[in-house]
Design a protein around this motif. Sequence first.
Motif, mmCIF file in Angstrom:
data_model
loop_
_atom_site.group_PDB
_atom_site.id
_atom_site.type_symbol
_atom_site.label_atom_id
_atom_site.label_comp_id
_atom_site.label_asym_id
_atom_site.label_seq_id
_atom_site.Cartn_x
_atom_site.Cartn_y
_atom_site.Cartn_z
ATOM 1 N N VAL A 17 71.849 8.154 3.533
ATOM 2 C CA VAL A 17 73.098 8.546 2.881
ATOM 3 C C VAL A 17 73.724 7.227 2.451
ATOM 4 N N GLN A 44 85.754 13.691 5.769
ATOM 5 C CA GLN A 44 85.912 14.705 4.727
ATOM 6 C C GLN A 44 87.170 15.537 4.994
ATOM 7 N N GLU A 50 80.952 12.496 7.668
ATOM 8 C CA GLU A 50 79.658 12.353 7.020
ATOM 9 C C GLU A 50 79.233 10.918 7.267
ATOM 10 N N HIS A 52 77.188 7.657 6.680
ATOM 11 C CA HIS A 52 76.463 6.926 5.643
ATOM 12 C C HIS A 52 75.688 5.832 6.361
ATOM 13 N N LYS A 73 76.953 15.439 11.086
ATOM 14 C CA LYS A 73 77.515 15.920 9.821
ATOM 15 C C LYS A 73 78.439 17.112 10.053
ATOM 16 N N GLY A 74 79.661 16.959 9.564
ATOM 17 C CA GLY A 74 80.615 18.056 9.576
ATOM 18 C C GLY A 74 81.415 18.243 10.847
#
Length: 131
Positions: A17, A44, A50, A52, A73-74
């Motif tokens: 990412v 987010q 998220e 990277h 994630k999330g």
Amino acid sequence: MPTYSDDILRLAEANMVPLLPGEPTVELANRLCGDRIIIAAAVQVGGALEIHWQAEGCAILKASAAYLARTLKGISREAALQRVSEFMRTFEVEAKSTPEGPLAPVYKLPARYKCALLPWQACENFLRERR
């Protein structure tokens, strides 16, 4: 079970990412083997993370970084710190059983623990520094 199982190789081939220009990052390296990871986390809408990342090194390092990004994630920063801590504890000597999952072959290779843990340590450092 071979070190580079199909699961590890598949994860290692996962796309990173990409880091965003100017994004705060944390970098960790293992000077003995040359593994290097750069981690950042974008927050987010609703506080979901998220991860990277950018990595140079062995398949275990890259697979672990991809697994980290997928696992976190999330979720919230607090939940992410909890999951990072839980993952890192699975490598402690006192662990009663070998965890299952895509990184399972690494648990039988103590010399490779650093490869698998480096992304998680970098992520923990990032999340703690950027509170």
